[in-house]
Design a protein around this motif. Structure first.
Motif, mmCIF file in Angstrom:
data_model
loop_
_atom_site.group_PDB
_atom_site.id
_atom_site.type_symbol
_atom_site.label_atom_id
_atom_site.label_comp_id
_atom_site.label_asym_id
_atom_site.label_seq_id
_atom_site.Cartn_x
_atom_site.Cartn_y
_atom_site.Cartn_z
ATOM 1 N N ALA A 152 0.832 -1.311 0.246
ATOM 2 C CA ALA A 152 -0.377 -0.329 0.001
ATOM 3 C C ALA A 152 0.763 1.287 -0.031
ATOM 4 C CB ALA A 152 -0.710 -0.017 0.669
ATOM 5 N N PRO A 153 0.582 2.517 -0.619
ATOM 6 C CA PRO A 153 0.884 3.665 -0.309
ATOM 7 C C PRO A 153 1.955 3.876 0.487
ATOM 8 C CG PRO A 153 -0.985 3.998 -1.547
ATOM 9 C CD PRO A 153 -0.720 2.481 -1.206
ATOM 10 N N ALA A 154 1.042 3.677 1.827
ATOM 11 C CA ALA A 154 2.292 4.152 2.977
ATOM 12 C C ALA A 154 2.419 2.916 4.267
ATOM 13 C CB ALA A 154 0.885 4.951 4.086
ATOM 14 N N GLN A 155 1.722 1.621 3.796
ATOM 15 C CA GLN A 155 2.247 0.365 4.311
ATOM 16 C C GLN A 155 2.597 -0.804 3.718
ATOM 17 O OE1 GLN A 155 2.352 0.171 7.437
ATOM 18 N NE2 GLN A 155 2.793 -1.748 7.850
ATOM 19 N N PRO A 156 4.294 -0.329 3.287
ATOM 20 C CA PRO A 156 4.948 -0.951 2.311
ATOM 21 C C PRO A 156 4.364 -3.114 2.811
ATOM 22 C CG PRO A 156 6.636 -0.283 2.891
ATOM 23 C CD PRO A 156 5.351 0.495 3.573
ATOM 24 N N ALA A 157 4.308 -3.675 1.834
ATOM 25 C CA ALA A 157 4.178 -4.737 2.451
ATOM 26 C C ALA A 157 5.600 -6.010 2.779
ATOM 27 C CB ALA A 157 3.237 -5.931 1.506
ATOM 28 N N ALA A 185 9.606 4.581 10.471
ATOM 29 C CA ALA A 185 9.067 5.209 9.797
ATOM 30 C C ALA A 185 8.280 5.084 8.261
ATOM 31 C CB ALA A 185 9.542 5.916 9.937
ATOM 32 N N GLY A 186 9.009 3.949 7.438
ATOM 33 C CA GLY A 186 8.044 3.938 6.074
ATOM 34 C C GLY A 186 7.478 2.654 6.359
ATOM 35 N N GLY A 187 6.908 2.551 7.232
ATOM 36 C CA GLY A 187 5.914 1.443 7.527
ATOM 37 C C GLY A 187 6.531 -0.328 6.476
ATOM 38 N N ALA A 188 7.808 -0.456 7.271
ATOM 39 C CA ALA A 188 9.213 -1.579 6.860
ATOM 40 C C ALA A 188 8.486 -2.007 7.876
ATOM 41 C CB ALA A 188 9.508 -1.738 6.287
ATOM 42 N N ARG A 239 16.924 6.797 4.640
ATOM 43 C CA ARG A 239 16.209 7.772 4.801
ATOM 44 C C ARG A 239 16.687 8.926 3.164
ATOM 45 N NH1 ARG A 239 18.349 9.356 8.629
ATOM 46 N NH2 ARG A 239 16.691 8.470 9.976
ATOM 47 N N ASP A 240 18.217 8.401 2.743
ATOM 48 C CA ASP A 240 18.110 9.379 2.030
ATOM 49 C C ASP A 240 18.013 8.572 -0.239
ATOM 50 O OD1 ASP A 240 19.473 11.504 3.005
ATOM 51 O OD2 ASP A 240 21.610 10.407 2.305
ATOM 52 N N ASP A 241 17.916 7.588 0.224
ATOM 53 C CA ASP A 241 17.769 6.818 -1.152
ATOM 54 C C ASP A 241 16.419 5.282 -0.372
ATOM 55 O OD1 ASP A 241 17.308 5.444 -3.227
ATOM 56 O OD2 ASP A 241 19.139 5.013 -3.963
ATOM 57 N N PRO A 242 14.925 5.323 -1.114
ATOM 58 C CA PRO A 242 14.282 4.498 0.234
ATOM 59 C C PRO A 242 14.753 2.872 -0.486
ATOM 60 C CG PRO A 242 12.951 6.232 -0.024
ATOM 61 C CD PRO A 242 14.772 7.057 -0.812
ATOM 62 N N TRP A 243 14.604 3.199 -1.763
ATOM 63 C CA TRP A 243 14.785 2.124 -2.585
ATOM 64 C C TRP A 243 15.854 1.057 -2.180
ATOM 65 C CZ3 TRP A 243 12.654 6.941 -4.732
ATOM 66 C CH2 TRP A 243 11.251 6.677 -5.143
ATOM 67 N N ALA A 295 9.123 3.644 0.018
ATOM 68 C CA ALA A 295 9.768 5.271 -1.005
ATOM 69 C C ALA A 295 8.510 6.640 -0.384
ATOM 70 C CB ALA A 295 9.985 5.160 -2.366
ATOM 71 N N ARG A 296 7.096 5.948 -1.335
ATOM 72 C CA ARG A 296 6.381 6.745 -0.737
ATOM 73 C C ARG A 296 5.806 7.013 0.544
ATOM 74 N NH1 ARG A 296 4.184 3.298 -4.979
ATOM 75 N NH2 ARG A 296 3.101 2.637 -3.454
ATOM 76 N N ALA A 297 6.256 6.808 1.494
ATOM 77 C CA ALA A 297 6.049 6.399 3.394
ATOM 78 C C ALA A 297 6.566 7.831 3.069
ATOM 79 C CB ALA A 297 5.755 5.511 3.985
ATOM 80 N N LEU A 298 8.022 7.122 3.238
ATOM 81 C CA LEU A 298 9.390 8.543 3.307
ATOM 82 C C LEU A 298 9.549 10.094 2.561
ATOM 83 C CD1 LEU A 298 12.024 5.515 4.193
ATOM 84 C CD2 LEU A 298 10.530 7.336 5.414
#
Length: 888
Positions: free
Chosen positions: A102-107, A297-300, A321-325, A342-345
């Motif tokens: 999900a956009p704010a909750q990556p699986a 913070a990123g939902g992971a 934090r600088d590169d969520p991917w 990444a969308r969450a951060l």
């Protein structure tokens, strides 16, 4: 095989009846085909009566052949199989969630662990349903069969003494009452009719209910039913409340009685700790905690903190934090999950055209390709894969990855001519002309580590080929004497090694006697020799062959004396992993090179490019290298196809063994190697086919074979029988089979992370290496294993990732090992995973007996005849031809 063939091609067909063995009028000829109930069935033993005795048939009560699979048979429906997964289980570090984010909750990555990407491109496990919680039917747990008429129907879990149904048909109250259908009722006369008995039972039930209500209406004394410590504690509290005792002395306890002195326990050898891979354990708690905060913070999942620090180092938190991917660096994480993180951060700053996203997905795609065995990808294929992942500008993404140094680009001449060297990088074309416009080239893109390892391997092999010093007359005569005393194929191998730095040797299991004769001859000549195998089991078997070869070669006193100076045969044999680590083998000289004059590597198809490069780089100049193996087995779990590429390059002598594998199993496997699934005569039931209709029945019959039929009819105990299946997931994968086999063979609560003492396990300390073992115990240090006689302690935080139950393995886990008996399970939902190499490898793991639980129908002969191993994109063949002229 225990039956006549079901088709003209000798392949498993639809069962037409139980085959007759000795005592049933049959001559013992068997084929890959019609139905049999497994070794030692009533039909095979000539039993003619309906009640011939317990366990006369493999099935026993609830036999699938006598009325279908039992209710509750192990194995859930759903879930495919994939043997193409990168084992052991690095993806378990990212087990926690679903495959989509999900956009704010990556699986969290799914349970898509891979056993070896060699065959299926690191496909997902596909385990669905209750695969890990299946249980064997009641018939299996009882361990008893029933010799009976072939047409007798059994209904497991419903047959009870006296007619009272175990499934709840007899409604007997727990405190005593009348049960319907019983021979005698409690308080009900034997002359009552069914209606009167029912009314009496209802009256008794109403009386009990009224009695219980009356009891509950009375006063309730607090703590009246407490006992032990709880009752003592309540009494102490009440004593304090009433003032009978002061608070300070309420909980005083008498001094314990002095213990008797205990003898000092006998100290056992210190177990070897499991090799700790690069993991978060090497990083400070602060580093791990910082990574955990960013992940949260990123939902992971916070559980990814340790693998994140292992993959990214001390600066994991800042990098994420600088590169969520960069989350894609963690094994098992998929692009859609990284996108959600990444969308969450990043919020609105996150987009599919982000340069960081394209670069990370490029590296991730190449990592997946490496898990599938490729050392590089064609530029067009990579760009197409990037476009499928919604990367707007694939070319820019590739160039950014190259600029970062994680990826390299190559231009290889299609004709592999030495005059066509690699050209400077060009992101333009896939098949281009070289600088002079003479020859087309292909553009390949690969991970830096795979590319450098492949080039290092090619350079090292060229050095081995070219640096051998020509032998003098004395040495030539010694080699010739050794060849004259050997068999024909062994003599060819010895003569080839005498005059060449690199020699390739091919053959099956029986052909391993030829490298053993070579090692024995070289040791007798006073050379420093070492042989290295893929597994500890291979080491043990080759040491036995070497001892036999040296025993027959020691007829002369001079030879015997020189061989004695070389030490025991076991001293000359190691595993490849032990040789490279220094734990086994001859050790290294002052320059860091292996102290050998001749190195023989068995199981050469299991060498990936990185391991092979380390082996070759460890050899000193002027020494000899022999690579020996069976080219028909599954390739390495890691990237590359070293042995196959060298055979195709034809840059050195190749000796093909003429020694066939003996017996019905050897005949069957040899035919599979050339694409033929033949009928074989197996008078001693060396090969048996057990047809099944569905995965649940496959699990049920497998448990019967391992626990009862094979030990009883073949004489091989269950601990020496190995089950092999195409994948980990699905209703008849390793998880479902191991669950059922554990419940039957070593039931227990699994209090040590799912394991109990005595459990068979598969310990995987590195990708592509699986060592069978048994659980000894568990303590604060971790899980204690006995692996082929070597004590190993696996830290508790690594148990889930490194250890599986081992009654059932995949073919990739079993390669390089053999067992007295093997049960190969081919459920219908695994048909897509079957290839000729897979079938060849699985069937070839059996030494004395092979049972095939056949549910794949015509997929089995089709795989053998038509489906070769999946090709791998590699550069070694081209590199070798550029450095060494064809023919060596």
């Amino acid at each position: 095989m225990g039956t006549e063939p079901g088709s003209s091609a000798g392949v498993p067909g639809k069962p037409e009846g139980v085959a007759g063995g000795p005592g049933a009028g049959g001559a013992g000829a068997v084929g890959v085909g019609a139905r049999t109930d497994g070794p030692g069935t009533a039909a095979d033993s000539g039993a003619a009566s309906a009640g011939a005795g317990a366990a006369a048939r493999v099935g026993g009560p609830g036999d699938p052949g006598a009325g279908g699979p039992p209710e509750g048979a192990a194995g859930a429906r759903g879930g495919g199989h994939s043997d193409g997964e990168a084992e052991p289980s690095e993806e378990r570090a990212a087990r926690p969630g679903a495959d989509t984010a999900a956009p704010a909750q990556p699986a969290v990555p799914g349970d898509g662990e891979a056993e070896s990407a060699a065959e299926s491109g690191a496909a997902e496990d596909g385990a669905t349903g209750a695969g890990e919680h299946d249980r064997t039917p009641a018939a299996d747990r009882s361990g008893s069969g029933a010799g009976g008429d072939e047409t007798e129907k059994h209904t497991p879990a419903r047959e009870t003494a006296g007619g009272a149904g175990a499934d709840g048909d007899a409604a007997v109250d727990a405190e005593g009452g009348a049960g319907r259908g019983g021979d005698e009722g409690a308080g009900v006369g034997g002359e009552m009719s069914d209606a009167e008995a029912e009314l009496a039972a209802q009256r008794a039930l109403r009386e009990r209910i009224e009695k219980r209500k009356a009891e509950k209406q009375g006063p309730v004394t607090a703590g009246a039913k407490l006992t032990g410590k709880a009752a003592d504690l309540l009494a102490a509290v009440r004593a304090v409340e009433s003032g009978e005792r002061p608070v300070a002395h309420v909980f005083d306890e008498p001094e314990p009685a002095p213990r008797k002195p205990v003898k000092e326990p006998v100290r056992r050898p210190t177990p070897t700790p499991a090799a700790a891979p690069a993991s978060g354990a090497a990083h400070s708690p602060e580093t791990v905690e910082a990574a955990r905060e960013v992940l949260t913070a990123g939902g992971a999942p916070a559980a990814l903190a340790v693998p994140a620090t292992a993959a990214l180092g001390d600066g994991a938190a800042a990098q994420l934090r600088d590169d969520p991917w960069q989350l894609l660096r963690i094994a098992g994480v998929r692009p859609e999950q990284a996108d959600g993180f990444a969308r969450a951060l990043l919020g609105a700053e996150c987009g599919p055209d982000d340069e960081r996203r394209g670069r990370a997905i490029t590296v991730w795609l190449l990592e997946q390709a490496a898990l599938a065995g490729h050392t590089a990808l064609d530029a067009d294929e990579l760009r197409a894969a990037l476009a499928q992942r919604s990367v707007p500008d694939p070319d820019a993404a590739v160039q950014n990855a190259i600029a970062d140094g994680d990826v390299l680009v190559f231009q290889d001449a299609l004709d592999a001519s030495p005059s066509t060297a690699a050209l400077p990088p060009s992101g333009e074309g896939e098949v281009q002309e070289d600088a002079e416009g003479e020859r087309p080239v292909r553009v390949l893109i690969g991970l830096e580590r795979c590319a450098l390892a492949e080039e290092s391997l090619a350079d090292g092999l060229a050095r081995v080929i070219n640096s051998l010093v020509k032998a003098d007359e004395t040495d030539v005569a010694a080699w010739e004497r050794a060849a004259g005393a050997a068999s024909r194929s062994a003599a060819e191998l010895i003569r080839a090694v005498a005059g060449h730095g690199l020699v390739l040797h091919t053959g099956g299991e029986a052909a391993r006697a030829e490298p053993a004769a070579l090692v024995a001859a070289a040791r007798a000549m006073g050379l420093r020799v070492c042989a290295a195998t893929h597994s500890p089991d291979g080491r043990r078997r080759f040491a036995a062959l070497l001892a036999a070869a040296e025993g027959s070669a020691a007829a002369g006193a001079e030879t015997a004396g020189v061989a004695a100076e070389q030490g025991e045969p076991t001293d000359a044999v190691a595993t490849v992993a032990g040789l490279l680590s220094g734990a086994e083998g001859p050790g290294r000289d002052a320059d860091g090179a292996l102290a050998v004059d001749l190195l023989v590597v068995l199981d050469a198809p299991q060498l990936d490019v990185e391991t092979a490069a380390m082996v070759v780089e460890s050899l000193p100049d002027g020494e000899r290298l022999v690579l020996s193996g069976d080219p028909s087995v599954l390739w390495s779990a890691g990237a590359g196809r070293v042995f196959g590429d060298l055979l195709a390059a034809r840059v050195c002598p190749q000796i093909a063994s003429r020694t066939p594998d003996p017996g019905p199993i050897g005949e069957l496997v040899s035919g599979i190697g050339i694409g033929e699934l033949n009928e074989v005569a197996a008078p001693g039931k060396e090969v048996v086919i057990v047809p099944v209709r569905d995965p649940g029945e496959a699990v049920h019959r497998t448990v019967q074979l391992v626990a009862d039929s094979v030990p009883r009819a073949i004489g091989v105990p269950s601990e020496h029988t190995q089950v092999i299946t195409p994948g980990h997931g699905g209703a008849a994968g390793t998880r479902a089979l191991n669950t059922a086999l554990k419940e039957r063979l070593n039931p227990g609560p699994g209090r040590f992370g799912g394991f109990d003492p005595g459990d068979r396990v598969a310990y995987s300390p590195a990708l592509g290496r699986t060592v069978p073992g048994r659980v000894v115990m568990a303590d604060a240090d971790g899980l204690h294993l006995d692996c082929e006689g070597t004590p190993v302690v696996v830290p508790k935080e690594q148990v889930e990732r490194l250890v599986r139950h081992g009654w059932a393995l995949t073919a990739h886990q079993a390669v390089g090992q053999r067992w007295p008996a093997a049960v190969v399970v081919l459920p219908g939902d695994a048909a897509q995973a079957l290839t000729r190499a897979w079938v060849y490898t699985a069937f070839g793991r059996a030494d004395r007996h092979l049972s095939v639980v056949q549910g794949a129908d015509q997929a089995l002969p089709r795989a053998v005849a038509e489906i070769p191993a999946k090709p791998r994109t590699t550069r070694l063949q081209t590199l070798m031809r550029m450095q060494v002229p064809a023919g060596g």
